[in-house]
Structures are given as C-alpha cells and as structure tokens.
Write a protein that holds these residues in place. Structure first.
Motif, short mmCIF file in Angstrom:
data_model
loop_
_atom_site.label_atom_id
_atom_site.label_comp_id
_atom_site.label_asym_id
_atom_site.label_seq_id
_atom_site.Cartn_x
_atom_site.Cartn_y
_atom_site.Cartn_z
N MET A 174 48.29 2.17 -21.93
CA MET A 174 48.07 3.42 -21.20
C MET A 174 47.06 3.22 -20.08
O MET A 174 47.23 3.77 -18.98
CB MET A 174 47.59 4.51 -22.17
CG MET A 174 48.66 4.97 -23.15
SD MET A 174 48.04 6.15 -24.34
CE MET A 174 48.10 7.63 -23.35
N LYS A 175 46.02 2.41 -20.33
CA LYS A 175 45.04 2.11 -19.29
C LYS A 175 45.73 1.39 -18.13
O LYS A 175 45.47 1.69 -16.96
CB LYS A 175 43.91 1.26 -19.84
CG LYS A 175 42.89 2.03 -20.62
CD LYS A 175 41.77 1.10 -21.08
CE LYS A 175 40.72 1.83 -21.89
NZ LYS A 175 39.65 0.94 -22.35
N GLU A 176 46.60 0.43 -18.48
CA GLU A 176 47.31 -0.33 -17.45
C GLU A 176 48.20 0.60 -16.63
O GLU A 176 48.23 0.53 -15.39
CB GLU A 176 48.13 -1.45 -18.10
CG GLU A 176 48.89 -2.31 -17.12
CD GLU A 176 47.99 -3.11 -16.20
OE1 GLU A 176 48.41 -3.38 -15.06
OE2 GLU A 176 46.86 -3.45 -16.59
N ARG A 177 48.94 1.48 -17.34
CA ARG A 177 49.81 2.43 -16.63
C ARG A 177 49.00 3.36 -15.74
O ARG A 177 49.37 3.63 -14.60
CB ARG A 177 50.65 3.25 -17.61
CG ARG A 177 51.94 2.56 -18.00
CD ARG A 177 52.80 3.48 -18.84
NE ARG A 177 52.46 3.13 -20.22
CZ ARG A 177 52.36 3.95 -21.23
NH1 ARG A 177 52.60 5.21 -21.07
NH2 ARG A 177 52.03 3.54 -22.43
N ALA A 178 47.87 3.83 -16.27
CA ALA A 178 47.02 4.73 -15.49
C ALA A 178 46.47 4.01 -14.26
O ALA A 178 46.41 4.58 -13.17
CB ALA A 178 45.87 5.26 -16.36
N ALA A 179 46.09 2.73 -14.44
CA ALA A 179 45.58 1.95 -13.31
C ALA A 179 46.67 1.75 -12.26
O ALA A 179 46.43 1.86 -11.05
CB ALA A 179 45.05 0.60 -13.79
N GLN A 180 47.91 1.47 -12.73
CA GLN A 180 49.02 1.30 -11.80
C GLN A 180 49.32 2.61 -11.06
O GLN A 180 49.55 2.61 -9.85
CB GLN A 180 50.27 0.80 -12.54
CG GLN A 180 50.16 -0.62 -13.02
CD GLN A 180 51.34 -1.04 -13.88
OE1 GLN A 180 52.17 -0.21 -14.24
NE2 GLN A 180 51.39 -2.32 -14.23
N GLU A 181 49.33 3.71 -11.81
CA GLU A 181 49.58 5.01 -11.18
C GLU A 181 48.49 5.34 -10.18
O GLU A 181 48.76 5.85 -9.08
CB GLU A 181 49.69 6.11 -12.23
CG GLU A 181 50.96 6.03 -13.06
CD GLU A 181 50.98 7.04 -14.19
OE1 GLU A 181 50.05 7.89 -14.28
OE2 GLU A 181 51.93 7.00 -15.00
N ALA A 182 47.24 5.05 -10.55
CA ALA A 182 46.12 5.31 -9.65
C ALA A 182 46.24 4.45 -8.38
O ALA A 182 46.00 4.93 -7.27
CB ALA A 182 44.79 5.04 -10.35
N ALA A 183 46.64 3.18 -8.57
CA ALA A 183 46.80 2.30 -7.41
C ALA A 183 47.93 2.81 -6.52
O ALA A 183 47.81 2.80 -5.28
CB ALA A 183 47.09 0.88 -7.88
N ALA A 184 49.03 3.27 -7.14
CA ALA A 184 50.15 3.80 -6.35
C ALA A 184 49.72 5.05 -5.60
O ALA A 184 50.03 5.21 -4.41
CB ALA A 184 51.34 4.09 -7.26
#
Length: 161
Positions: free
Chosen positions: A85-95
C-alpha cells in the motif's frame, strides 16, 4: 462386677475370640475389599483425570503454537500489505506530482507567453507614446508641426541605442 469374676473368664474369652474372629472375617472379606476397591477406583479415576489433563494441556499447547504461528503469518502478511500500500501510495503520489508539475509547467509557459505579449504591447505603446511626446515637444519648442514618419524613425533609433 461380673466381668471380673474368675468363673466367667473362659466364656468371656470364648466370646471374645468368636467376636473378634467374626469381626476379623467380616472386615477382611467384606469391608476391607470394598474399601480397597473404592481406593483403587479413586486412584484410577485420579490417574485418568491426570492423563486427561496432560492430554488437554498438550492439546492446548498445540493450539497455542498454531495460534502463534497463524498470528505470525498474519503479521507478516499485514506487513507485506502495508508495504504494498505504501508503494502504491508513493506511485500514485508520484503520478499526481507529475500531473501537477506538467500542469504548472503548462501554466508557466502560458504565463510567460502572456507576459511576452504584454511586454510587446507595452513596448509598442511606449514607442507610440514616445512618438507622440516627441511630436508634441517639437511642436511646442519650435512651433513647427513635425512629420510623423521622421519622428518614428528618430524614436526607433534612440530606442536601439
């Protein structure tokens, strides 16, 4: 006292032996075996309860170990899910950051174009105002109406230097 009369000693001893013999027989053949059987049953019941308690304790230990193993697996799975979830959140934040950055870049480009257009318009207005001021100054100082084309050429030359 009749018990102390020596003539009754023999009969008293006889009945004493008979009474103790019957009592001994009743105790040894009937009562003591029942008591021994009751004690053996009680001991067997206690031993059975102890064995059952040991078995239940072993089962409880097994259940506890299984629970702890399952709890450890659940914690590990939860940690993996949290990391995902942290990884997904980081990817979403980067996007989202990339989208915002692209939008800000586009807004900046548009603002720069508006500023350049406004600058050009302002410079055009400055040149026009300078031409008008020069014509007005020449006319006031010399009293002669100046040619607009000559004044434009002079203002443009002065602006280049």
């Amino acid at each position: 006292m009749p018990q102390l009369d020596p003539s009754t000693y023999v009969s008293q001893l006889f009945w004493l032996i008979v009474t103790f013999g019957v009592l001994y027989y009743v105790l040894s053949k009937i009562i003591l075996p029942r008591i021994a059987e009751a004690l053996e049953n009680r001991q067997a019941h206690i031993n059975h309860d102890l064995e059952r308690a040991t078995t239940l304790q072993d089962e409880a230990t097994g259940v506890k170990d299984a629970y702890e193993a399952e709890l450890t697996q659940a914690r590990a799975k939860a940690q993996q899910e949290i990391a995902a979830m942290k990884e997904r959140a980081a990817q979403e934040a980067a996007a989202q950051q990339e989208q915002v950055s692209a939008r800000l870049d586009a807004d900046l480009e548009a603002a720069e174009q508006r500023i350049a257009a406004a600058r050009q318009q302002a410079l055009g207005n400055v040149a026009e105002i300078a031409t008008q001021l020069t014509e007005s100054a020449v006319e006031r100082l010399s009293g002669i109406k100046a040619n607009t084309a000559d004044v434009n050429t002079a203002v443009n030359e002065a602006a280049r230097n």
